[in-house]
Structure formats: structure tokens, C-alpha cells
Design a protein around this motif. Structure first.
Motif, PDB file in Angstrom:
ATOM      1  N   LEU A   1       0.822  -1.206   0.000  1.00  0.00           N
ATOM      2  CA  LEU A   1       0.000   0.000   0.000  1.00  0.00           C
ATOM      3  C   LEU A   1       0.856   1.255   0.000  1.00  0.00           C
ATOM      4  CD1 LEU A   1      -3.066  -0.557   2.394  1.00  0.00           C
ATOM      5  CD2 LEU A   1      -3.105  -0.091  -0.061  1.00  0.00           C
ATOM      6  N   ASP A   2       1.968   1.218   0.700  1.00  0.00           N
ATOM      7  CA  ASP A   2       2.869   2.375   0.724  1.00  0.00           C
ATOM      8  C   ASP A   2       3.379   2.690  -0.678  1.00  0.00           C
ATOM      9  OD1 ASP A   2       2.844   2.977   3.493  1.00  0.00           O
ATOM     10  OD2 ASP A   2       4.189   1.286   3.890  1.00  0.00           O
ATOM     11  N   GLN A   3       3.725   1.658  -1.440  1.00  0.00           N
ATOM     12  CA  GLN A   3       4.192   1.867  -2.799  1.00  0.00           C
ATOM     13  C   GLN A   3       3.092   2.468  -3.675  1.00  0.00           C
ATOM     14  OE1 GLN A   3       5.440  -2.150  -3.669  1.00  0.00           O
ATOM     15  NE2 GLN A   3       7.613  -1.659  -3.371  1.00  0.00           N
ATOM     16  N   ILE A   4       1.881   1.967  -3.507  1.00  0.00           N
ATOM     17  CA  ILE A   4       0.763   2.489  -4.293  1.00  0.00           C
ATOM     18  C   ILE A   4       0.501   3.946  -3.937  1.00  0.00           C
ATOM     19  CG2 ILE A   4      -1.702   2.254  -4.792  1.00  0.00           C
ATOM     20  CD1 ILE A   4      -1.399  -0.756  -4.215  1.00  0.00           C
ATOM     21  N   ALA A   5       0.536   4.255  -2.642  1.00  0.00           N
ATOM     22  CA  ALA A   5       0.326   5.636  -2.206  1.00  0.00           C
ATOM     23  C   ALA A   5       1.386   6.561  -2.792  1.00  0.00           C
ATOM     24  CB  ALA A   5       0.335   5.704  -0.681  1.00  0.00           C
ATOM     25  N   ASP A   6       2.642   6.129  -2.750  1.00  0.00           N
ATOM     26  CA  ASP A   6       3.721   6.937  -3.325  1.00  0.00           C
ATOM     27  C   ASP A   6       3.524   7.130  -4.826  1.00  0.00           C
ATOM     28  OD1 ASP A   6       4.968   7.213  -0.888  1.00  0.00           O
ATOM     29  OD2 ASP A   6       6.406   5.577  -1.215  1.00  0.00           O
ATOM     30  N   ALA A   7       3.147   6.054  -5.506  1.00  0.00           N
ATOM     31  CA  ALA A   7       3.023   6.105  -6.963  1.00  0.00           C
ATOM     32  C   ALA A   7       1.894   7.024  -7.413  1.00  0.00           C
ATOM     33  CB  ALA A   7       2.806   4.706  -7.521  1.00  0.00           C
ATOM     34  N   CYS A   8       0.829   7.116  -6.611  1.00  0.00           N
ATOM     35  CA  CYS A   8      -0.288   7.971  -7.016  1.00  0.00           C
ATOM     36  C   CYS A   8      -0.242   9.341  -6.346  1.00  0.00           C
ATOM     37  CB  CYS A   8      -1.636   7.293  -6.751  1.00  0.00           C
ATOM     38  SG  CYS A   8      -2.056   7.062  -5.010  1.00  0.00           S
ATOM     39  N   GLY A   9       0.813   9.591  -5.542  1.00  0.00           N
ATOM     40  CA  GLY A   9       0.982  10.897  -4.931  1.00  0.00           C
ATOM     41  C   GLY A   9       0.024  11.199  -3.803  1.00  0.00           C
ATOM     42  N   MET A  10      -0.342  10.162  -3.041  1.00  0.00           N
ATOM     43  CA  MET A  10      -1.264  10.336  -1.919  1.00  0.00           C
ATOM     44  C   MET A  10      -0.600   9.902  -0.626  1.00  0.00           C
ATOM     45  SD  MET A  10      -5.006   8.935  -3.088  1.00  0.00           S
ATOM     46  CE  MET A  10      -5.942   9.691  -4.405  1.00  0.00           C
ATOM     47  N   HIS A  11      -1.092  10.436   0.480  1.00  0.00           N
ATOM     48  CA  HIS A  11      -0.707   9.900   1.769  1.00  0.00           C
ATOM     49  C   HIS A  11      -1.483   8.600   1.993  1.00  0.00           C
ATOM     50  CE1 HIS A  11       1.606  13.398   2.808  1.00  0.00           C
ATOM     51  NE2 HIS A  11       0.564  14.202   2.609  1.00  0.00           N
ATOM     52  N   LYS A  12      -0.864   7.668   2.690  1.00  0.00           N
ATOM     53  CA  LYS A  12      -1.497   6.363   2.887  1.00  0.00           C
ATOM     54  C   LYS A  12      -2.878   6.465   3.548  1.00  0.00           C
ATOM     55  CE  LYS A  12      -0.520   1.761   4.777  1.00  0.00           C
ATOM     56  NZ  LYS A  12       0.505   0.932   5.481  1.00  0.00           N
ATOM     57  N   PRO A  13      -3.078   7.288   4.595  1.00  0.00           N
ATOM     58  CA  PRO A  13      -4.424   7.393   5.180  1.00  0.00           C
ATOM     59  C   PRO A  13      -5.470   7.867   4.168  1.00  0.00           C
ATOM     60  CG  PRO A  13      -2.797   8.305   6.666  1.00  0.00           C
ATOM     61  CD  PRO A  13      -2.089   8.053   5.371  1.00  0.00           C
ATOM     62  N   ASN A  14      -5.058   8.738   3.264  1.00  0.00           N
ATOM     63  CA  ASN A  14      -5.993   9.204   2.246  1.00  0.00           C
ATOM     64  C   ASN A  14      -6.358   8.074   1.289  1.00  0.00           C
ATOM     65  OD1 ASN A  14      -7.589  11.041   0.887  1.00  0.00           O
ATOM     66  ND2 ASN A  14      -5.930  11.791  -0.388  1.00  0.00           N
ATOM     67  N   LEU A  15      -5.373   7.242   0.936  1.00  0.00           N
ATOM     68  CA  LEU A  15      -5.639   6.095   0.066  1.00  0.00           C
ATOM     69  C   LEU A  15      -6.600   5.119   0.729  1.00  0.00           C
ATOM     70  CD1 LEU A  15      -3.053   4.127  -2.037  1.00  0.00           C
ATOM     71  CD2 LEU A  15      -4.638   2.914  -0.574  1.00  0.00           C
ATOM     72  N   ILE A  16      -6.386   4.885   2.035  1.00  0.00           N
ATOM     73  CA  ILE A  16      -7.230   3.932   2.765  1.00  0.00           C
ATOM     74  C   ILE A  16      -8.677   4.413   2.856  1.00  0.00           C
ATOM     75  CG2 ILE A  16      -7.571   2.839   5.028  1.00  0.00           C
ATOM     76  CD1 ILE A  16      -4.543   2.725   5.312  1.00  0.00           C
ATOM     77  N   TYR A  17      -8.889   5.714   2.721  1.00  0.00           N
ATOM     78  CA  TYR A  17     -10.262   6.247   2.676  1.00  0.00           C
ATOM     79  C   TYR A  17     -11.026   5.646   1.493  1.00  0.00           C
ATOM     80  CZ  TYR A  17     -14.014   9.566   1.682  1.00  0.00           C
ATOM     81  OH  TYR A  17     -15.235  10.135   1.396  1.00  0.00           O
ATOM     82  N   TYR A  18     -10.298   5.383   0.382  1.00  0.00           N
ATOM     83  CA  TYR A  18     -10.935   4.847  -0.823  1.00  0.00           C
ATOM     84  C   TYR A  18     -10.895   3.322  -0.869  1.00  0.00           C
ATOM     85  CZ  TYR A  18     -10.798   9.649  -2.501  1.00  0.00           C
ATOM     86  OH  TYR A  18     -10.984  11.004  -2.637  1.00  0.00           O
ATOM     87  N   TYR A  19      -9.812   2.740  -0.408  1.00  0.00           N
ATOM     88  CA  TYR A  19      -9.650   1.282  -0.412  1.00  0.00           C
ATOM     89  C   TYR A  19      -9.036   0.859   0.908  1.00  0.00           C
ATOM     90  CZ  TYR A  19     -10.450   1.472  -5.465  1.00  0.00           C
ATOM     91  OH  TYR A  19     -10.981   1.678  -6.712  1.00  0.00           O
ATOM     92  N   LYS A  20      -9.676  -0.074   1.593  1.00  0.00           N
ATOM     93  CA  LYS A  20      -9.221  -0.437   2.935  1.00  0.00           C
ATOM     94  C   LYS A  20      -7.917  -1.218   2.930  1.00  0.00           C
ATOM     95  CE  LYS A  20     -12.089  -4.640   3.187  1.00  0.00           C
ATOM     96  NZ  LYS A  20     -13.148  -5.342   3.946  1.00  0.00           N
ATOM     97  N   ASN A  21      -7.620  -1.911   1.795  1.00  0.00           N
ATOM     98  CA  ASN A  21      -6.367  -2.660   1.705  1.00  0.00           C
ATOM     99  C   ASN A  21      -6.011  -2.884   0.240  1.00  0.00           C
ATOM    100  OD1 ASN A  21      -8.023  -4.860   0.855  1.00  0.00           O
ATOM    101  ND2 ASN A  21      -8.341  -5.428   2.995  1.00  0.00           N
ATOM    102  N   LYS A  22      -4.851  -3.449   0.004  1.00  0.00           N
ATOM    103  CA  LYS A  22      -4.413  -3.624  -1.384  1.00  0.00           C
ATOM    104  C   LYS A  22      -5.236  -4.694  -2.098  1.00  0.00           C
ATOM    105  CE  LYS A  22      -0.623  -6.992  -0.816  1.00  0.00           C
ATOM    106  NZ  LYS A  22       0.790  -7.294  -1.149  1.00  0.00           N
ATOM    107  N   GLU A  23      -5.793  -5.639  -1.337  1.00  0.00           N
ATOM    108  CA  GLU A  23      -6.631  -6.659  -1.963  1.00  0.00           C
ATOM    109  C   GLU A  23      -7.871  -6.028  -2.583  1.00  0.00           C
ATOM    110  OE1 GLU A  23      -8.666 -11.006  -1.104  1.00  0.00           O
ATOM    111  OE2 GLU A  23      -7.500 -10.024   0.449  1.00  0.00           O
TER     112      GLU A  23
END
Length: 204
Positions: A37-59
Motif C-alpha cells: 500500500l505504501d508503494q501504491i500511495a507513493d506512486a499515485c501521490g497520496m498519503h497512505k491514510p488518504n488512500l485507505i479512505y478509498y480502499y481499505k487494503n491492497k486486496e
């Protein structure tokens, strides 16, 4: 009080698209296990908590990508018309698969990685959606063969062969680029070769 869910805003849709596009590249290159998830957050330019708002996990991201991919991937097979000219219908399907291999190589590799790992997240979809469609179109092919409109062969293995040939150009794109350096003629030659091969195979 209404319990209807609000439609996602334009910004929410854009953020989901950013996440999915970033995750697609990582999953296609590194596989599900090799991506975090950290890699995905970095790649899309988001903070991890913000990413988790949209998707709870990488699965959840992975499944969303695969479901979207499968809907797109199966569309050409679903469009094969039993009332059309058999050879035209099959060649139209093959042309579309070749086009998709060129346009969506990352999506093809994502799906291939999932299948190689035993389809742990896609098996229910394969059983509930792909299997009925596959059986239906195999029955169409079998009827065309019985009517003498196509050469006699095993319909299931015909479809497997179409998948194997067309998706090779996506899944092994790097190898092809080494063996046949890019030029304007390579893709045209590939289309012509695949078309000629299947026309000769299928003509009664």
C-alpha cells in the motif's frame, strides 16, 4: 431519512482512477505479493491514510482492477454473434484481442499473474461469469462446425489457442521487443500472420 448512498464526486472518481492506475503498474510489474500500500500511495501521490479512505487494503484495489479488467476482457467474446458469418465473427474477435494486447499490456499481465498464482481473488468470477460465457460460445462454435461452416476441431481448445496467441503479444512484450526491435511493420506483420494462421485453420 434516506439511506441511499451518495454518488461519488468528480474528485473522488479522479482519485480512485489515480489509485487504480498507479496500482495497475505496480501489480503488473511486481505482482500482488510484491506490491505494498505504501508503494501504491507513493506512486499515485497520496498519503497512505488518504488512500485507505478509498480502499481499505491492497486486496480491495486488486479485486477492483481485476473485475474491471474482466468486464473489458470478456466483452469481445460476448459480442460473437451466433447469427453472423462464422469466420467473420471469429476473426473480428481475434482482431479485437490483438488490439487489446497492444492497448492494455499491463492489464493482461495483471490477469496472467493472478491466474498463475491460482486465481485466489478471481476464482468466483471465473466460475460465475467466465465459465457460462465460455460454455455458451463453445456451443456456438460447435454448431457452426456441425453445420460445415468451420473446420472440425475442439471448440474449447480453439478458444484457448486464440487466447494464448493474442495475449502473448502483451505478456511477453519485452521478449518480443528484444527479438524483433520495434519498427512500423512489426505489428502489422503480427496481425497478418495471426489472421492467416486462423483463417487457414478454420476454413472447412
Amino acid at each position: 431519512m434516506s439511506t441511499a448512498r451518495r454518488k461519488p464526486s468528480r474528485i473522488q472518481k479522479e482519485n480512485r482512477k489515480r489509485i487504480l492506475d498507479a496500482a495497475l503498474g505496480l501489480f503488473a510489474e511486481q505482482g500482488f505479493r510484491g506490491t505494498t500500500l505504501d508503494q501504491i500511495a507513493d506512486a499515485c501521490g497520496m498519503h497512505k491514510p488518504n488512500l485507505i479512505y478509498y480502499y481499505k487494503n491492497k486486496e480491495a484495489i486488486h479485486v477492483d482492477l481485476l473485475n474491471t479488467l474482466m468486464a473489458e476482457w470478456l466483452s469481445p467474446l460476448d459480442q460473437m454473434n451466433p447469427d453472423g458469418d462464422p469466420l467473420d465473427e471469429i476473426m473480428s474477435y481475434i482482431h479485437r484481442k490483438m488490439e487489446m494486447s497492444r492497448l492494455y499490456p499491463r492489464e493482461s499481465r495483471l490477469f496472467a499473474n493472478e491466474i498463475v498464482q491460482g486465481a485466489p481473488r478471481m476464482r468466483p468470477y471465473l466460475e460465475s461469469t467466465l465459465k457460462p460465457l465460455f460454455d455458451k460460445q463453445c456451443a456456438v462454435l460447435r454448431q457452426w462446425m456441425q453445420d460445415g461452416k468451420l473446420a472440425q476441431m475442439h471448440p474449447e481448445h480453439l478458444i484457448f489457442s486464440i487466447w494464448a496467441v493474442t495475449q502473448h503479444y502483451a505478456d511477453f512484450e519485452t521478449q518480443i521487443a528484444v527479438l524483433m526491435p520495434e519498427d512500423h511493420q512489426r505489428r502489422r506483420d503480427a496481425d497478418e500472420f495471426v489472421e492467416n494462421m486462423f483463417v487457414k485453420l478454420l476454413t472447412p
